[in-house]
Design a protein around this motif. Structure first.
Motif, PDB file in Angstrom:
ATOM      1  N   ALA A 104      -2.624  -3.115   4.097  1.00 31.57           N
ATOM      2  CA  ALA A 104      -2.871  -4.105   5.156  1.00 31.57           C
ATOM      3  C   ALA A 104      -3.620  -5.299   4.588  1.00 31.57           C
ATOM      4  O   ALA A 104      -3.284  -6.454   4.890  1.00 31.57           O
ATOM      5  CB  ALA A 104      -3.659  -3.467   6.296  1.00 31.57           C
ATOM      6  N   PHE A 105      -4.609  -5.073   3.760  1.00 27.22           N
ATOM      7  CA  PHE A 105      -5.363  -6.159   3.146  1.00 27.22           C
ATOM      8  C   PHE A 105      -4.468  -6.992   2.234  1.00 27.22           C
ATOM      9  O   PHE A 105      -4.522  -8.228   2.244  1.00 27.22           O
ATOM     10  CB  PHE A 105      -6.555  -5.596   2.358  1.00 27.22           C
ATOM     11  CG  PHE A 105      -7.382  -6.639   1.682  1.00 27.22           C
ATOM     12  CD1 PHE A 105      -8.180  -7.498   2.417  1.00 27.22           C
ATOM     13  CD2 PHE A 105      -7.362  -6.766   0.302  1.00 27.22           C
ATOM     14  CE1 PHE A 105      -8.947  -8.470   1.793  1.00 27.22           C
ATOM     15  CE2 PHE A 105      -8.121  -7.728  -0.321  1.00 27.22           C
ATOM     16  CZ  PHE A 105      -8.912  -8.581   0.422  1.00 27.22           C
TER      17      PHE A 105
ATOM     18  N   PHE B 217      -1.140  -7.389   2.415  1.00 27.62           N
ATOM     19  CA  PHE B 217      -0.206  -8.178   3.209  1.00 27.62           C
ATOM     20  C   PHE B 217      -0.906  -9.322   3.921  1.00 27.62           C
ATOM     21  O   PHE B 217      -0.352 -10.412   4.056  1.00 27.62           O
ATOM     22  CB  PHE B 217       0.545  -7.294   4.210  1.00 27.62           C
ATOM     23  CG  PHE B 217       1.629  -6.478   3.576  1.00 27.62           C
ATOM     24  CD1 PHE B 217       2.603  -7.065   2.794  1.00 27.62           C
ATOM     25  CD2 PHE B 217       1.674  -5.108   3.764  1.00 27.62           C
ATOM     26  CE1 PHE B 217       3.604  -6.318   2.202  1.00 27.62           C
ATOM     27  CE2 PHE B 217       2.665  -4.345   3.174  1.00 27.62           C
ATOM     28  CZ  PHE B 217       3.630  -4.951   2.390  1.00 27.62           C
ATOM     29  N   TYR B 218      -2.132  -9.105   4.383  1.00 31.61           N
ATOM     30  CA  TYR B 218      -2.909 -10.174   5.024  1.00 31.61           C
ATOM     31  C   TYR B 218      -3.117 -11.327   4.042  1.00 31.61           C
ATOM     32  O   TYR B 218      -2.883 -12.486   4.380  1.00 31.61           O
ATOM     33  CB  TYR B 218      -4.250  -9.621   5.506  1.00 31.61           C
ATOM     34  CG  TYR B 218      -5.211 -10.693   5.937  1.00 31.61           C
ATOM     35  CD1 TYR B 218      -5.067 -11.334   7.154  1.00 31.61           C
ATOM     36  CD2 TYR B 218      -6.261 -11.080   5.111  1.00 31.61           C
ATOM     37  CE1 TYR B 218      -5.936 -12.333   7.545  1.00 31.61           C
ATOM     38  CE2 TYR B 218      -7.138 -12.071   5.490  1.00 31.61           C
ATOM     39  CZ  TYR B 218      -6.972 -12.696   6.709  1.00 31.61           C
ATOM     40  OH  TYR B 218      -7.832 -13.689   7.080  1.00 31.61           O
ATOM     41  N   ARG B 219      -3.534 -11.011   2.821  1.00 27.11           N
ATOM     42  CA  ARG B 219      -3.757 -12.067   1.822  1.00 27.11           C
ATOM     43  C   ARG B 219      -2.449 -12.747   1.430  1.00 27.11           C
ATOM     44  O   ARG B 219      -2.409 -13.963   1.257  1.00 27.11           O
ATOM     45  CB  ARG B 219      -4.435 -11.488   0.576  1.00 27.11           C
ATOM     46  CG  ARG B 219      -5.893 -11.183   0.805  1.00 27.11           C
ATOM     47  CD  ARG B 219      -6.624 -10.886  -0.459  1.00 27.11           C
ATOM     48  NE  ARG B 219      -6.371 -11.922  -1.440  1.00 27.11           N
ATOM     49  CZ  ARG B 219      -6.597 -11.785  -2.732  1.00 27.11           C
ATOM     50  NH1 ARG B 219      -7.073 -10.673  -3.195  1.00 27.11           N
ATOM     51  NH2 ARG B 219      -6.349 -12.758  -3.570  1.00 27.11           N
ATOM     52  N   LEU B 220      -1.380 -11.995   1.283  1.00 33.76           N
ATOM     53  CA  LEU B 220      -0.087 -12.554   0.912  1.00 33.76           C
ATOM     54  C   LEU B 220       0.398 -13.536   1.966  1.00 33.76           C
ATOM     55  O   LEU B 220       0.803 -14.667   1.654  1.00 33.76           O
ATOM     56  CB  LEU B 220       0.932 -11.429   0.727  1.00 33.76           C
ATOM     57  CG  LEU B 220       2.353 -11.841   0.371  1.00 33.76           C
ATOM     58  CD1 LEU B 220       2.398 -12.331  -1.065  1.00 33.76           C
ATOM     59  CD2 LEU B 220       3.293 -10.674   0.562  1.00 33.76           C
ATOM     60  N   ILE B 221       0.347 -13.132   3.221  1.00 33.07           N
ATOM     61  CA  ILE B 221       0.814 -13.997   4.306  1.00 33.07           C
ATOM     62  C   ILE B 221      -0.085 -15.213   4.446  1.00 33.07           C
ATOM     63  O   ILE B 221       0.383 -16.336   4.618  1.00 33.07           O
ATOM     64  CB  ILE B 221       0.908 -13.195   5.616  1.00 33.07           C
ATOM     65  CG1 ILE B 221       2.030 -12.171   5.491  1.00 33.07           C
ATOM     66  CG2 ILE B 221       1.127 -14.103   6.801  1.00 33.07           C
ATOM     67  CD1 ILE B 221       2.053 -11.144   6.602  1.00 33.07           C
ATOM     68  N   ARG B 222      -1.413 -15.023   4.358  1.00 40.86           N
ATOM     69  CA  ARG B 222      -2.347 -16.146   4.483  1.00 40.86           C
ATOM     70  C   ARG B 222      -2.103 -17.182   3.375  1.00 40.86           C
ATOM     71  O   ARG B 222      -2.073 -18.385   3.635  1.00 40.86           O
ATOM     72  CB  ARG B 222      -3.784 -15.639   4.424  1.00 40.86           C
ATOM     73  CG  ARG B 222      -4.807 -16.732   4.720  1.00 40.86           C
ATOM     74  CD  ARG B 222      -6.194 -16.272   4.445  1.00 40.86           C
ATOM     75  NE  ARG B 222      -6.314 -16.107   3.000  1.00 40.86           N
ATOM     76  CZ  ARG B 222      -7.290 -15.456   2.408  1.00 40.86           C
ATOM     77  NH1 ARG B 222      -8.222 -14.885   3.111  1.00 40.86           N
ATOM     78  NH2 ARG B 222      -7.335 -15.360   1.096  1.00 40.86           N
ATOM     79  N   ASN B 223      -1.906 -16.721   2.146  1.00 37.26           N
ATOM     80  CA  ASN B 223      -1.671 -17.650   1.040  1.00 37.26           C
ATOM     81  C   ASN B 223      -0.353 -18.398   1.215  1.00 37.26           C
ATOM     82  O   ASN B 223      -0.277 -19.600   0.935  1.00 37.26           O
ATOM     83  CB  ASN B 223      -1.681 -16.909  -0.292  1.00 37.26           C
ATOM     84  CG  ASN B 223      -3.071 -16.462  -0.684  1.00 37.26           C
ATOM     85  OD1 ASN B 223      -4.071 -16.985  -0.197  1.00 37.26           O
ATOM     86  ND2 ASN B 223      -3.145 -15.478  -1.547  1.00 37.26           N
TER      87      ASN B 223
ATOM     88  N   ALA C  56      -6.631   9.868   1.399  1.00 37.29           N
ATOM     89  CA  ALA C  56      -5.936   9.005   0.435  1.00 37.29           C
ATOM     90  C   ALA C  56      -4.886   8.149   1.138  1.00 37.29           C
ATOM     91  O   ALA C  56      -4.749   6.956   0.846  1.00 37.29           O
ATOM     92  CB  ALA C  56      -5.296   9.853  -0.662  1.00 37.29           C
ATOM     93  N   VAL C  57      -4.142   8.731   2.061  1.00 38.86           N
ATOM     94  CA  VAL C  57      -3.119   7.988   2.790  1.00 38.86           C
ATOM     95  C   VAL C  57      -3.757   6.916   3.662  1.00 38.86           C
ATOM     96  O   VAL C  57      -3.282   5.770   3.712  1.00 38.86           O
ATOM     97  CB  VAL C  57      -2.241   8.952   3.634  1.00 38.86           C
ATOM     98  CG1 VAL C  57      -1.367   8.186   4.604  1.00 38.86           C
ATOM     99  CG2 VAL C  57      -1.403   9.817   2.720  1.00 38.86           C
ATOM    100  N   ILE C  58      -4.842   7.254   4.339  1.00 39.32           N
ATOM    101  CA  ILE C  58      -5.537   6.274   5.178  1.00 39.32           C
ATOM    102  C   ILE C  58      -6.071   5.122   4.325  1.00 39.32           C
ATOM    103  O   ILE C  58      -5.929   3.956   4.688  1.00 39.32           O
ATOM    104  CB  ILE C  58      -6.667   6.960   5.968  1.00 39.32           C
ATOM    105  CG1 ILE C  58      -6.072   7.901   7.018  1.00 39.32           C
ATOM    106  CG2 ILE C  58      -7.583   5.939   6.630  1.00 39.32           C
ATOM    107  CD1 ILE C  58      -7.078   8.845   7.646  1.00 39.32           C
ATOM    108  N   GLY C  59      -6.653   5.435   3.184  1.00 35.67           N
ATOM    109  CA  GLY C  59      -7.145   4.396   2.276  1.00 35.67           C
ATOM    110  C   GLY C  59      -6.015   3.513   1.769  1.00 35.67           C
ATOM    111  O   GLY C  59      -6.159   2.289   1.686  1.00 35.67           O
ATOM    112  N   PHE C  60      -4.889   4.124   1.427  1.00 39.02           N
ATOM    113  CA  PHE C  60      -3.743   3.357   0.950  1.00 39.02           C
ATOM    114  C   PHE C  60      -3.229   2.412   2.016  1.00 39.02           C
ATOM    115  O   PHE C  60      -2.865   1.266   1.736  1.00 39.02           O
ATOM    116  CB  PHE C  60      -2.638   4.321   0.494  1.00 39.02           C
ATOM    117  CG  PHE C  60      -1.412   3.623  -0.008  1.00 39.02           C
ATOM    118  CD1 PHE C  60      -1.421   2.987  -1.234  1.00 39.02           C
ATOM    119  CD2 PHE C  60      -0.253   3.597   0.750  1.00 39.02           C
ATOM    120  CE1 PHE C  60      -0.283   2.340  -1.699  1.00 39.02           C
ATOM    121  CE2 PHE C  60       0.883   2.958   0.299  1.00 39.02           C
ATOM    122  CZ  PHE C  60       0.861   2.325  -0.936  1.00 39.02           C
TER     123      PHE C  60
END
Length: 66
Positions: A27-28, A30-36, A18-22
């Protein structure tokens, strides 16, 4: 093989998954937030640059000839 069995059957193994999935979801996100935000900033700069060139404005600090 025992490690995989423990990973998918024990409470601590499932909690680890669960922690690894979270972490991957974060990460996904934050990637989308920064890219946008970068795309918005680039579009804003291009819009300002296009407005300045279309109106014939000189960039700040340009010498004025008389």
């Amino acid at each position: 093989m025992d490690a995989l069995i423990d990973l998918f059957t024990s409470f601590s193994g499932l909690l680890s998954l669960a922690v690894i999935g979270f972490i991957f979801l974060m990460a996904f996100y934050f990637y989308r937030l920064i890219r946008n935000n970068v795309e918005k900033a680039v579009a804003e700069q291009e819009r300002k640059k296009q407005m300045a060139t279309s109106q014939g404005n000189k960039p700040a600090g340009a010498a004025v000839s008389r």
